[in-house]
Design an enzyme around this catalytic site. Structure first.
Site, PDB file in Angstrom:
ATOM      1  N   ASN A  11       7.135  -2.200  -5.399  1.00 34.33           N
ATOM      2  CA  ASN A  11       6.015  -2.680  -6.088  1.00 34.33           C
ATOM      3  C   ASN A  11       5.119  -1.295  -6.021  1.00 34.33           C
ATOM      4  OD1 ASN A  11       3.494  -3.574  -6.972  1.00 34.33           O
ATOM      5  ND2 ASN A  11       3.173  -4.920  -5.049  1.00 34.33           N
ATOM      6  N   TRP A  12       4.959  -0.613  -7.106  1.00 32.63           N
ATOM      7  CA  TRP A  12       4.153   0.645  -7.455  1.00 32.63           C
ATOM      8  C   TRP A  12       2.667   0.212  -7.500  1.00 32.63           C
ATOM      9  CZ3 TRP A  12       7.099   3.916 -11.627  1.00 32.63           C
ATOM     10  CH2 TRP A  12       8.492   3.980 -11.035  1.00 32.63           C
ATOM     11  N   LYS A  13       2.472  -0.828  -7.316  1.00 34.93           N
ATOM     12  CA  LYS A  13       0.749  -1.197  -7.458  1.00 34.93           C
ATOM     13  C   LYS A  13       0.066  -0.441  -8.564  1.00 34.93           C
ATOM     14  CE  LYS A  13       1.172  -2.617  -2.651  1.00 34.93           C
ATOM     15  NZ  LYS A  13       0.358  -3.003  -1.584  1.00 34.93           N
ATOM     16  N   HIS A  96       0.964 -12.288  -5.278  1.00 35.75           N
ATOM     17  CA  HIS A  96       0.857 -11.166  -4.250  1.00 35.75           C
ATOM     18  C   HIS A  96      -0.291 -11.209  -3.573  1.00 35.75           C
ATOM     19  CE1 HIS A  96       0.279  -7.119  -2.413  1.00 35.75           C
ATOM     20  NE2 HIS A  96       1.665  -6.928  -2.769  1.00 35.75           N
ATOM     21  N   GLU A  98      -2.651  -9.309  -2.897  1.00 33.39           N
ATOM     22  CA  GLU A  98      -3.706  -8.594  -3.211  1.00 33.39           C
ATOM     23  C   GLU A  98      -4.404  -9.247  -4.561  1.00 33.39           C
ATOM     24  OE1 GLU A  98      -1.715  -4.806  -3.821  1.00 33.39           O
ATOM     25  OE2 GLU A  98      -1.745  -4.470  -1.455  1.00 33.39           O
ATOM     26  N   GLU A 166       5.490 -11.980   2.759  1.00 30.02           N
ATOM     27  CA  GLU A 166       4.771 -11.226   3.139  1.00 30.02           C
ATOM     28  C   GLU A 166       3.548 -11.102   3.942  1.00 30.02           C
ATOM     29  OE1 GLU A 166       5.583  -7.447   0.314  1.00 30.02           O
ATOM     30  OE2 GLU A 166       3.947  -8.760  -0.842  1.00 30.02           O
ATOM     31  N   GLY A 172       0.378  -2.678   4.076  1.00 23.37           N
ATOM     32  CA  GLY A 172      -0.289  -1.297   4.086  1.00 23.37           C
ATOM     33  C   GLY A 172      -0.702  -0.870   5.283  1.00 23.37           C
ATOM     34  N   SER A 210       4.735  -3.118   4.949  1.00 22.91           N
ATOM     35  CA  SER A 210       4.942  -1.881   5.816  1.00 22.91           C
ATOM     36  C   SER A 210       6.507  -1.599   6.098  1.00 22.91           C
ATOM     37  CB  SER A 210       4.309  -1.912   7.230  1.00 22.91           C
ATOM     38  OG  SER A 210       2.835  -1.765   7.038  1.00 22.91           O
TER      39      SER A 210
HETATM   40  C1  PEP Z   1       3.451  -4.937  -0.751  1.00 19.23           C
HETATM   41  O1  PEP Z   1       2.310  -4.740  -1.465  1.00 19.23           O
HETATM   42  O2  PEP Z   1       4.038  -5.660  -1.521  1.00 19.23           O
HETATM   43  C2  PEP Z   1       3.755  -4.286   0.650  1.00 19.23           C
HETATM   44  C3  PEP Z   1       4.854  -4.650   0.790  1.00 19.23           C
HETATM   45  O3  PEP Z   1       3.234  -2.828   0.760  1.00 19.23           O
HETATM   46  P1  PEP Z   1       3.511  -1.944   1.579  1.00 19.23           P
HETATM   47  O4  PEP Z   1       5.235  -1.632   1.786  1.00 19.23           O
HETATM   48  O5  PEP Z   1       2.742  -0.681   1.385  1.00 19.23           O
HETATM   49  O6  PEP Z   1       3.164  -2.619   3.110  1.00 19.23           O
END
Ligand code: PEP
Length: 250
Positions: A11-13, A96, A98, A166, A172, A210
């Protein structure tokens, strides 16, 4: 057809101007002429079509990061599932944290989006997970059950759905649950999916939060973990590729 395991999605966000996005896609494409497992990237909508063209000779899957719940209409600034498909997407991330927490998306809205995405022929990567407060209060399973109750669309099946667990507090932050906790959560989720979906036993179940090359192998070695959803570490082609190979992908 079920996706080959491991399933590794990036996921490049909201990262990636054209030059960087195409360089990253090009680097991954050079490594991916043939893929033994499933590798996917979810770039920003502005570069999705170009990224899809850049990896078109490979098996890399390209997806969007969100979509509207209607196929078209007077919704300024929004992108529909058929539009994503038209741009070259084969999948879309929905729910997600976010978006759930940053934009106040309810389970009900996520469910409508997921139904629309499946109707458009996209694979839905449905994210669920508890906050740190809920985790500390021992409410993980209650929260996950509520999210499954509310956001799993009736038209979902193993070919059209992947669930990504998640924990919000792991996204993050560099922190991940104990492996034993990941194992316990995924076993519980598998049991839930088996009861809720006709083909729940075959539905892809990912861990996200992470994930890095250094911890990917042990996470993907846990029973019922079919792969990972990666945020920050997916922006570096070498690191992302090492995550993919750590899970057995070649
Ligand atoms: C995500 O945003 O889906 C995610 C898993 O982020 P990160 O790997 O940076 O924790």
């Amino acid at each position: 057809m079920p996706l080959a395991r491991p399933i590794v999605f990036g996921n490049w966000k909201m990262h990636g101007l054209r030059a960087d996005a195409l360089a990253l896609a090009g680097d991954l494409a050079r490594r991916s002429a043939r893929l033994s497992a499933t590798l996917g990237v979810f770039p920003p909508a502005t570069v999705l079509a170009e990224v899809a063209r850049r990896v078109a000779d490979t098996a890399i899957l390209v997806g969007g990061q969100d979509c509207h719940d209607e196929p078209e209409g007077p919704y300024t600034g929004c992108i529909s599932a058929p539009m994503l498909k038209d741009a070259g997407a084969r999948a879309v991330i929905l729910g997600h944290s976010e978006r759930r927490h940053g934009f106040g998306e309810s389970d009900e809205l996520v469910c409508r989006k997921a139904r629309a995405a499946i109707d458009a022929g996209l694979l839905v990567v449905l994210c669920i997970g508890e906050t740190e407060e809920e985790w500390l209060a021992g409410r993980r399973f209650e929260v996950l059950a509520r999210q499954l109750d509310g956001s799993l669309p009736a038209n979902a099946g193993a070919d059209s759905l992947v669930i990504a667990y998640e924990p919000v507090w792991a996204i993050g932050t560099g922190r991940i649950p104990e492996l034993e906790d990941i194992r316990e959560t995924h076993a519980w989720l598998r049991h839930q999916l088996s009861h809720r979906l006709a083909d729940g036993a075959g539905t892809g179940l990912l861990y996200g939060g992470s994930v890095k090359a250094a911890n990917a192998a042990e996470i993907m070695a846990q029973p019922e973990v079919d792969g990972v959803l990666v945020g920050g570490a997916s922006l570096d082609a070498e690191e992302f590729w090492r995550i993919y190979t750590a899970g057995g992908g070649a």
